[in-house]
Design a protein around this motif. Structure first.
Motif, PDB file in Angstrom:
ATOM      1  N   TRP A 173      25.024  30.873  12.184  1.00 14.32           N
ATOM      2  CA  TRP A 173      26.174  31.134  13.049  1.00 14.32           C
ATOM      3  C   TRP A 173      26.383  32.635  13.272  1.00 14.32           C
ATOM      4  O   TRP A 173      26.783  33.060  14.361  1.00 14.32           O
ATOM      5  N   ALA A 174      26.107  33.441  12.252  1.00 14.26           N
ATOM      6  CA  ALA A 174      26.210  34.897  12.442  1.00 14.26           C
ATOM      7  C   ALA A 174      25.252  35.358  13.531  1.00 14.26           C
ATOM      8  O   ALA A 174      25.595  36.185  14.382  1.00 14.26           O
ATOM      9  N   LYS A 175      24.039  34.817  13.541  1.00 15.13           N
ATOM     10  CA  LYS A 175      23.064  35.169  14.583  1.00 15.13           C
ATOM     11  C   LYS A 175      23.532  34.696  15.956  1.00 15.13           C
ATOM     12  O   LYS A 175      23.435  35.423  16.953  1.00 15.13           O
ATOM     13  N   LYS A 176      24.044  33.459  16.020  1.00 14.83           N
ATOM     14  CA  LYS A 176      24.508  32.927  17.312  1.00 14.83           C
ATOM     15  C   LYS A 176      25.671  33.753  17.853  1.00 14.83           C
ATOM     16  O   LYS A 176      25.737  34.043  19.060  1.00 14.83           O
ATOM     17  N   LEU A 177      26.597  34.106  16.984  1.00 15.21           N
ATOM     18  CA  LEU A 177      27.735  34.916  17.414  1.00 15.21           C
ATOM     19  C   LEU A 177      27.279  36.277  17.926  1.00 15.21           C
ATOM     20  O   LEU A 177      27.757  36.768  18.956  1.00 15.21           O
ATOM     21  N   SER A 178      26.352  36.881  17.201  1.00 14.80           N
ATOM     22  CA  SER A 178      25.844  38.184  17.604  1.00 14.80           C
ATOM     23  C   SER A 178      25.223  38.109  18.997  1.00 14.80           C
ATOM     24  O   SER A 178      25.525  38.927  19.883  1.00 14.80           O
ATOM     25  N   GLU A 179      24.383  37.131  19.213  1.00 17.56           N
ATOM     26  CA  GLU A 179      23.672  37.029  20.483  1.00 17.56           C
ATOM     27  C   GLU A 179      24.612  36.652  21.628  1.00 17.56           C
ATOM     28  O   GLU A 179      24.472  37.157  22.748  1.00 17.56           O
ATOM     29  N   HIS A 180      25.595  35.791  21.339  1.00 14.33           N
ATOM     30  CA  HIS A 180      26.507  35.362  22.395  1.00 14.33           C
ATOM     31  C   HIS A 180      27.397  36.499  22.883  1.00 14.33           C
ATOM     32  O   HIS A 180      27.747  36.572  24.070  1.00 14.33           O
ATOM     33  N   LEU A 181      27.766  37.398  21.986  1.00 15.02           N
ATOM     34  CA  LEU A 181      28.703  38.460  22.327  1.00 15.02           C
ATOM     35  C   LEU A 181      28.019  39.777  22.690  1.00 15.02           C
ATOM     36  O   LEU A 181      28.694  40.772  22.953  1.00 15.02           O
ATOM     37  N   LEU A 182      26.692  39.795  22.724  1.00 12.08           N
ATOM     38  CA  LEU A 182      25.976  41.012  23.091  1.00 12.08           C
ATOM     39  C   LEU A 182      26.201  41.366  24.558  1.00 12.08           C
ATOM     40  O   LEU A 182      26.398  40.488  25.396  1.00 12.08           O
ATOM     41  N   PRO A 183      26.117  42.655  24.900  1.00 13.43           N
ATOM     42  CA  PRO A 183      26.069  43.028  26.311  1.00 13.43           C
ATOM     43  C   PRO A 183      24.873  42.358  26.984  1.00 13.43           C
ATOM     44  O   PRO A 183      23.801  42.228  26.387  1.00 13.43           O
ATOM     45  N   LYS A 184      25.051  41.918  28.215  1.00  9.54           N
ATOM     46  CA  LYS A 184      23.965  41.261  28.960  1.00  9.54           C
ATOM     47  C   LYS A 184      23.218  42.232  29.869  1.00  9.54           C
ATOM     48  O   LYS A 184      22.201  41.870  30.456  1.00  9.54           O
ATOM     49  N   THR A 185      23.722  43.462  30.032  1.00  9.10           N
ATOM     50  CA  THR A 185      23.038  44.459  30.843  1.00  9.10           C
ATOM     51  C   THR A 185      21.612  44.679  30.336  1.00  9.10           C
ATOM     52  O   THR A 185      21.341  44.552  29.134  1.00  9.10           O
ATOM     53  N   THR A 186      20.735  45.051  31.248  1.00 12.79           N
ATOM     54  CA  THR A 186      19.346  45.334  30.872  1.00 12.79           C
ATOM     55  C   THR A 186      19.143  46.810  30.506  1.00 12.79           C
ATOM     56  O   THR A 186      17.998  47.261  30.361  1.00 12.79           O
ATOM     57  N   PHE A 199      15.343  39.810  24.874  1.00 13.02           N
ATOM     58  CA  PHE A 199      15.649  38.429  24.506  1.00 13.02           C
ATOM     59  C   PHE A 199      16.261  37.752  25.721  1.00 13.02           C
ATOM     60  O   PHE A 199      16.545  38.390  26.721  1.00 13.02           O
ATOM     61  N   SER A 200      16.459  36.467  25.620  1.00 17.14           N
ATOM     62  CA  SER A 200      17.041  35.737  26.744  1.00 17.14           C
ATOM     63  C   SER A 200      18.446  36.225  27.029  1.00 17.14           C
ATOM     64  O   SER A 200      19.249  36.402  26.116  1.00 17.14           O
ATOM     65  N   THR A 201      18.744  36.453  28.297  1.00 19.02           N
ATOM     66  CA  THR A 201      20.101  36.856  28.672  1.00 19.02           C
ATOM     67  C   THR A 201      20.799  35.752  29.457  1.00 19.02           C
ATOM     68  O   THR A 201      21.744  36.002  30.191  1.00 19.02           O
ATOM     69  N   GLU A 202      20.310  34.529  29.295  1.00 23.69           N
ATOM     70  CA  GLU A 202      20.956  33.417  29.986  1.00 23.69           C
ATOM     71  C   GLU A 202      22.381  33.250  29.471  1.00 23.69           C
ATOM     72  O   GLU A 202      22.664  33.454  28.306  1.00 23.69           O
ATOM     73  N   PHE A 203      23.262  32.864  30.372  1.00 21.95           N
ATOM     74  CA  PHE A 203      24.667  32.715  29.983  1.00 21.95           C
ATOM     75  C   PHE A 203      25.268  31.535  30.730  1.00 21.95           C
ATOM     76  O   PHE A 203      25.082  31.391  31.933  1.00 21.95           O
ATOM     77  N   THR A 204      25.913  30.677  29.993  1.00 26.17           N
ATOM     78  CA  THR A 204      26.588  29.532  30.602  1.00 26.17           C
ATOM     79  C   THR A 204      28.083  29.804  30.618  1.00 26.17           C
ATOM     80  O   THR A 204      28.710  29.952  29.573  1.00 26.17           O
ATOM     81  N   GLN A 205      28.640  29.877  31.809  1.00 23.26           N
ATOM     82  CA  GLN A 205      30.064  30.190  31.941  1.00 23.26           C
ATOM     83  C   GLN A 205      30.907  28.968  31.576  1.00 23.26           C
ATOM     84  O   GLN A 205      30.760  27.906  32.174  1.00 23.26           O
ATOM     85  N   PRO A 206      31.776  29.048  30.555  1.00 22.07           N
ATOM     86  CA  PRO A 206      32.641  27.919  30.218  1.00 22.07           C
ATOM     87  C   PRO A 206      33.580  27.588  31.375  1.00 22.07           C
ATOM     88  O   PRO A 206      34.014  28.471  32.107  1.00 22.07           O
ATOM     89  N   GLU A 207      33.896  26.304  31.512  1.00 25.18           N
ATOM     90  CA  GLU A 207      34.773  25.882  32.602  1.00 25.18           C
ATOM     91  C   GLU A 207      36.162  26.482  32.471  1.00 25.18           C
ATOM     92  O   GLU A 207      36.856  26.691  33.457  1.00 25.18           O
ATOM     93  N   THR A 208      36.569  26.764  31.225  1.00 26.14           N
ATOM     94  CA  THR A 208      37.931  27.253  30.996  1.00 26.14           C
ATOM     95  C   THR A 208      38.059  28.760  31.204  1.00 26.14           C
ATOM     96  O   THR A 208      39.144  29.291  31.165  1.00 26.14           O
ATOM     97  N   GLN A 209      36.926  29.456  31.395  1.00 26.26           N
ATOM     98  CA  GLN A 209      36.966  30.912  31.490  1.00 26.26           C
ATOM     99  C   GLN A 209      36.640  31.354  32.907  1.00 26.26           C
ATOM    100  O   GLN A 209      35.578  31.068  33.438  1.00 26.26           O
ATOM    101  N   GLU A 210      37.553  32.038  33.523  1.00 25.60           N
ATOM    102  CA  GLU A 210      37.316  32.557  34.865  1.00 25.60           C
ATOM    103  C   GLU A 210      36.263  33.659  34.814  1.00 25.60           C
ATOM    104  O   GLU A 210      36.321  34.558  33.984  1.00 25.60           O
TER     105      GLU A 210
END
Length: 589
Positions: A173-186, A199-210
Motif C-alpha cells: 500500500w505504501a508503494k501504491k500510495l506513492s505512485e498514485h500521488l506522484l506528479p504525472k508531468t514528464t 513508469f506508467s502515468t495512466e490515471f483513472t479519474q474518479p467519478e466523484t472528483q471533478e
C-alpha cells in the motif's frame, strides 16, 4: 466548490511567489535543462533553484569553507543533495551496491546518508554529475521524483520485520500510495532521462472528483500549497512517528490479515522561532476505511488540501493550518464527499514502541532480520570502523533485501539460517555491531545541519555523539545507565530530526545555543513544551543532570522520563498545540 466554501476564509493577500514559480514552470520543466549547461556557476539560476526540489534535490554548499572561498573571491562550493524516492524504505542488495559505487566515485563526501524520511541521500554532487546521477539511479530502477517540493513526498511504512505477512501488505500500500500521488508531468524523464519513460502515468479519474488539470489531475498545475507527507503504520510500533506527517494510514489487522486503515490527518512539526502563529501538531483521527477506499481517501485528502490550503503565506500553508482555519469536521466532511464514502469509527489500536529493534529478530516466516544501529544514519568508513565497506560486503552475499528505517537505521532483512553467522561476522568486523552501544545512544537522533544544510543555525549531527557521551555519564552516575530518554537534536526549527516528538528536544537557535523542550512521551503522541530558550549545551547538561537525578529517585514503576516531567510539573503538557504550545504560563518559574 462547497456551498459554504472555506476558501472564502483565506487571507485577501497576494499569492506567495512560489505559486508564480510553479504556474510558470511548464509543469516543473522550467529552464533546468539549459541551466545544466551553464558552466559559469556550480549552482542553479533563478526559479530553477526551487524547481530542482520537485526533482528530489536541494542546492547546498559547504558552509565550513564558505568564508574562505569568499576571501578567495570564489562563489561558495555549490553542489546538490539528492533524496531518493524509496516508498517503505526497501532496496535490493544489487541496488545498494550501485548507490554505494556512485557515492564513492561521484560525491564530495563519499558517504550514504540514511534519513528520517526512510530513504538515502547523496550529499555533495557537483553540477556536472547531476544528470548522470539521475541516469545512474534509473539504471538501478530508482528515482528521486517528488521527494522534495510542494508534493506528496516519500511514503513511509513501518519497518517491523517480525509480522512479515502484514508488513508485506502494508508495504504494497505504501508503494501504491506513492505512485498514485506522484506528479504525472514528464518533466523528470524529459530533463534527466532524455524522455525515457519512467513508469506508467495512466490515471483513472474518479467519478466523484471533478477533473482539474489534464496533466496533473490530482496535484493541479500549481501543485500543493506546501509539502505533504504520508505514512503507513503497523501498530504497536510507531517507528515512523506518524504525528510528524500530514496523512497517516494505521494498519488494522484481523488474524494477521490486513482489513483496512484508521486515517489520521494533519500532523506536522515545523515551526518558526518566536512566531506564535506556527506550531507543531499531532494528527486528527478521521476514522476507519476499508482497503477498497484507500487510494480514493488519499486523493480526497490531498485534493482538499490542494484546493483549501493557504497559498498566500507559506508559513500557514501546511495541512494542519488548513484544518485549524476551516475546522476538522468541515475538512473531514469534504474528504468524505470527494471520496464518496463515510468514515467508520476507528478500530482500537495501541502503540507500545517507537524505536527500532536493534539486533537479530526472527519473523513469522522463520527468516532472520538484523537491525544495524547507524548513528545519525551516516554510512562512511571511519578509522577502525569501516561502516560503508561493511554494508557493501554484506550486500555482496545477502539474498534478501535491505530496509531503511525512519530512525536512520538499516535492516538486513530476510536472512536464512545458513547465512546468519556469516552476515553477523561481517557486521562485527566492520563495526556495524557494537555490544557497547548504549540504550541512550540507540534512542537519540539528529538531523544533518552543518556543514551542508543551508537552514542550520546550530550543529546537530556532528554534535550529537559527544553530547550523548555526556548524557550516558549522567545516567550512569544515577544508576539508570540501562534506561533511556528519547532525545533529539535539530539544527533549526524545520523539524527534520523530529525533536518535537521527543521526551527531550533541542532545537538550534545559534552556534552553540539551543531551545530546550521537554515533556514528549515514549509513544510519540505528545508534543514537548519549550522549557528554556537560547541556552548553551553546558546549561542544558546541568538541567538534564538535575532532571535525571530526580527521575532516578522519584519515578513511579516503569515511568518514562517524559511522563515523569509532566507528573512532577517540570512543564505542563501540551494539550492543544494550536492554543497552548506557546503558553509560557505552562512552564513553572
Amino acid at each position: 466548490m462547497t456551498t459554504s466554501d472555506p476558501r472564502a476564509k483565506l487571507p485577501d493577500a497576494p499569492l506567495a511567489d512560489n505559486e508564480r514559480l510553479k504556474d510558470h514552470s511548464d509543469y516543473l520543466h522550467g529552464t533546468i535543462a539549459a541551466d545544466l549547461k551553464d558552466g559559469l556557476t556550480g549552482g542553479f539560476n533563478g526559479d530553477n533553484f526551487q524547481l530542482i526540489r520537485f526533482h528530489g534535490m536541494y542546492e547546498q554548499d559547504d558552509r565550513d569553507i564558505r568564508a574562505e572561498r569568499v576571501e578567495q573571491k570564489l562563489e561558495p562550493l555549490k553542489n546538490v543533495m539528492l533524496r531518493c524516492r524509496l516508498p517503505g524504505g526497501i532496496i535490493s542488495p544489487k541496488q545498494w551496491l550501485g548507490i554505494d559505487e556512485f557515492a564513492t566515485e561521484h560525491t564530495m563526501y563519499g558517504s550514504i546518508r540514511l534519513t528520517t524520511r526512510q530513504t538515502f541521500q547523496f550529499h555533495g554532487v557537483l553540477k556536472n554529475d547531476v544528470k548522470p546521477m539521475h541516469q545512474w539511479l534509473h539504471q538501478l530502477g530508482l528515482d528521486s521524483i517528488a521527494t522534495a517540493g510542494d508534493v506528496n513526498r516519500n511514503v513511509l511504512c513501518t519497518s517491523n520485520p517480525i509480522e512479515s505477512a502484514l508488513h508485506r501488505e502494508a508495504y504494497d500500500w505504501a508503494k501504491k500510495l506513492s505512485e498514485h500521488l506522484l506528479p504525472k508531468t514528464t518533466a523528470y524523464a524529459d530533463i534527466w532521462l532524455d524522455g525515457e519513460k519512467v513508469f506508467s502515468t495512466e490515471f483513472t479519474q474518479p467519478e466523484t472528483q471533478e477533473a482539474t488539470d489534464k496533466v496533473e489531475p490530482v496535484l493541479g498545475k500549481t501543485y500543493l500549497p506546501r509539502k505533504f507527507k504520508t505514512t503507513v503504520v503497523i501498530p504497536p510500533l510507531n517507528d515512523v512517528d506518524l504525528h510528524a506527517n500530514d496523512l497517516n494510514f494505521i494498519a488494522i489487522g484481523d488474524n494477521g490479515k490486513l482489513v483496512g486503515f484508521n486515517v489520521l490527518v494533519g500532523g506536522g512539526l515545523s515551526m518558526e522561532h518566536g512566531n506564535h502563529k506556527t506550531f507543531p501538531n499531532t494528527a486528527y483521527d478521521f476514522g476507519f476505511i476499508g482497503l477498497g477506499d484507500v487510494l480514493k481517501c488519499a486523493e480526497a485528502v490531498v485534493t482538499t488540501q490542494r484546493d483549501w490550503g493557504d497559498r498566500t503565506n507559506r508559513k500557514a500553508a501546511k495541512t494542519r493550518y488548513t484544518l485549524q482555519r476551516v475546522g476538522v469536521d468541515v475538512f473531514k466532511h469534504e474528504v468524505e464527499q470527494r471520496m464518496g464514502v463515510a468514515f467508520q469509527p476507528s478500530k482500537p489500536y495501541e502503540f507500545t514502541e517507537r524505536g527500532d529493534r536493534i539486533g537479530w529478530v526472527q519473523g513469522e516466516d522463520k527468516k532472520w532480520h538484523l537491525t544495524l544501529f547507524i548513528e545519525n544514519g551516516r554510512l562512511l568508513d571511519y578509522p577502525g570502523k569501516p561502516l560503508k565497506t561493511g554494508v557493501r560486503e554484506i550486500a555482496k552475499i545477502h539474498q534478501g533485501d535491505f530496509r531503511l528505517t525512519a530512525n536512520q537505521n538499516l535492516i538486513v532483512a530476510g536472512v536464512s539460517a545458513r547465512n546468519k553467522a556469516k552476515i553477523e561476522k561481517i557486521a562485527r568486523e566492520h563495526g556495524l555491531i557494537n555490544d557497547d552501544t548504549t540504550e541512550q545512544r540507540k534512542n537519540s537522533m539528529a538531523c544533518v545541519a552543518f556543514p551542508t544544510c543551508p537552514l542550520a543555525m546550530a550543529e546537530s549531527e556532528r554534535f550529537l555523539p559527544g553530547f550523548i557521551d555526556q548524557i550516558d555519564a549522567i545516567l550512569a552516575k544515577n544508576s539508570v545507565q540501562d534506561e533511556n530518554i528519547i532525545l533529539r537534536i535539530t539544527g533549526c526549527p524545520n523539524g527534520c530530526g523530529r525533536a518535537m516528538l521527543a521526551e527531550i528536544g533541542m532545537v538550534g537557535k545559534a552556534i552553540g545555543r539551543y531551545n530546550l523542550y521537554v515533556g514528549g512521551n515514549r509513544a510519540g503522541t505528545r508534543i514537548p513544551r519549550l522549557f528554556k530558550e537560547n541556552i548553551s549545551a553546558d546549561e542544558i547538561l546541568v538541567l538534564i543532570g538535575d532532571w535525571v537525578a530526580a527521575w532516578a529517585h522519584g519515578r513511579e514503576k516503569g515511568e518514562a522520563f517524559g511522563d515523569f516531567a509532566i507528573r512532577t510539573g517540570i512543564v505542563k503538557p501540551v494539550v492543544n498545540a494550536a492554543v497552548d504550545f506557546w503558553d509560557e504560563s505552562k512552564v513553572p518559574a
